[in-house]
Design an enzyme around this catalytic site. Structure first.
Site, PDB file in Angstrom:
ATOM      1  N   CYS A 162       0.818  -1.207   0.000  1.00 39.85           N
ATOM      2  CA  CYS A 162       0.000   0.000   0.000  1.00 39.85           C
ATOM      3  C   CYS A 162       0.864   1.274   0.000  1.00 39.85           C
ATOM      4  O   CYS A 162       1.522   1.565  -0.981  1.00 39.85           O
ATOM      5  CB  CYS A 162      -0.992  -0.025   1.170  1.00 39.85           C
ATOM      6  N   HIS A 182      -3.738  -5.238  -0.248  1.00 37.96           N
ATOM      7  CA  HIS A 182      -3.365  -5.765   1.067  1.00 37.96           C
ATOM      8  C   HIS A 182      -3.368  -7.292   1.070  1.00 37.96           C
ATOM      9  O   HIS A 182      -4.422  -7.911   1.250  1.00 37.96           O
ATOM     10  CB  HIS A 182      -4.332  -5.260   2.141  1.00 37.96           C
ATOM     11  N   GLU A 234      -2.346  -9.154   3.334  1.00 33.28           N
ATOM     12  CA  GLU A 234      -2.681  -9.630   4.686  1.00 33.28           C
ATOM     13  C   GLU A 234      -4.184  -9.623   4.924  1.00 33.28           C
ATOM     14  O   GLU A 234      -4.658 -10.139   5.940  1.00 33.28           O
ATOM     15  CB  GLU A 234      -1.979  -8.765   5.743  1.00 33.28           C
TER      16      GLU A 234
END
Length: 353
Positions: A248, A332, A334
């Site tokens: 990001c 993202h 994650e």
């Protein structure tokens, strides 16, 4: 309670959360059906008023857990970072086996105002058509008009959300140095779950003399161009042969350090269903995203290549160095909230250490 927009629109609704506060910020929309605890505790939402476009919010409450415990899986930091919340219908009754309190009660306790009874889909369309707007929420119209000014593009928001001192999480022999630009907790969890120790350092650290096997630059809020210290340190890191991975805001920092340019998107990407295609393939990954700025692919130097692109608008979603183990993504991997399609990128980074 009133919701005032930069374009002159005034909307009335019912206040919830901490109704004693009047706040202003950048009005952005999030299209996720679930994940409001993770969303509101994401540091990338610093100085932003979040509009949830899904019509019902709060029906599963807020889970048991202490936000100061970073391992708690439903929170991405130790507090709410969004300035305020806008919803169509707030569910004050909630049902979930881990539910501890309502969204309304949680916002009261955290000192965050909210407004319900707003046509959030109309508001979302307005933002998409006109671009991101400054907004004000309060019982009375403000006398000071400074809330109409865009503070996101010029202020350093990262220094407000980054840690102040280094923190070491011991797990394995390999050490990933994590540059905290407003890091989500699940980035740390994703590394520890792969038996990698994590050295988490503040955003402006000169970590060149630290002992580590690779660097990860985290997500975070605001304009990457104001983080000149972080960019300079990243440039020096590129001179080495150690793996570097960005997520990001970290992706944008790496692109600028490489010599590319960034720009602000009309209304940003904030959702859990952004389709990203790996360059040179037809493979599409569904990703979680939260960002206002993007990398201008046309400005990448010759030793860098685009890695992913957004299937909706064609914007850049990743870059990769032609020779060195250096790469980054705009989305993202994650997740949290969102799909886990791209969690394999953590495996690739860990295997490169």
């Amino acid at each position: 309670m009133q919701l005032l927009l930069q374009n002159g629109t005034s909307l009335s609704g019912r206040g919830f959360g901490d109704t004693s506060k009047s706040v202003s910020g950048e009005l952005v929309f999030c299209t996720g059906m679930v994940g409001y605890p993770e969303t509101l505790t994401d540091p990338s939402y610093k100085e932003q008023i979040v509009v949830f476009s899904y019509p019902l919010v709060g029906n599963y409450g807020i889970p048991v857990g202490n936000m100061t415990e970073w391992l708690e899986e439903n929170f991405e930091s130790s507090k709410i970072h969004a300035k305020a919340v806008v919803v169509s219908y707030l569910s004050r009754e909630y049902q979930h086996r881990r539910a501890f309190e309502s969204l309304d009660t949680w916002l009261k306790r955290e000192g965050i105002p909210g407004i319900e009874g707003i046509d959030t889909r109309r508001l979302t369309k307005m933002i998409r058509n006109q671009g991101t707007l400054s907004a004000y929420i309060g019982e009375q119209p403000p006398l000071d008009q400074s809330w109409r000014i865009d503070h996101i593009a010029s202020n350093n928001l990262v220094k407000e959300v980054s840690i102040k001192e280094p923190v070491f999480y011991e797990k394995g022999k390999k050490v990933a140095l994590l540059v905290d630009l407003g890091c989500k907790n699940n980035i740390i969890r994703s590394l520890l779950n792969r038996n990698v120790s994590v050295l988490r350092v503040p955003w402006d650290s000169d970590y060149s003399n630290e002992k580590y096997d690779g660097v990860l630059l985290s997500n975070g809020p605001g304009n990457p161009e104001v983080l000149t210290n972080t960019i300079e340190v990243c440039k020096n890191e590129f001179l080495k042969n150690k793996p570097v991975f960005g997520i990001c805001l970290g992706h944008q920092i790496m692109a600028i350090a490489a010599g590319a340019k960034t720009y602000k998107l009309k209304f940003g990407h904030r959702s859990q269903n952004q389709p990203c295609i790996r360059v040179g393939t037809k493979r599409c990954y569904i990703t979680s995203q939260n960002h206002s700025f993007a990398v201008d692919t046309s400005t990448l130097p010759s030793d860098w290549l685009p890695w992913f692109f957004n299937a909706n608008d064609g914007s850049n979603e990743g870059i990769i160095h032609c020779e060195k183990p250096i790469r980054s993504v705009q989305f993202h991997p994650e997740s949290w909230p969102g799909p886990v399609d791209t969690s394999f990128l953590f495996d690739e980074f860990v295997n490169s250490l």
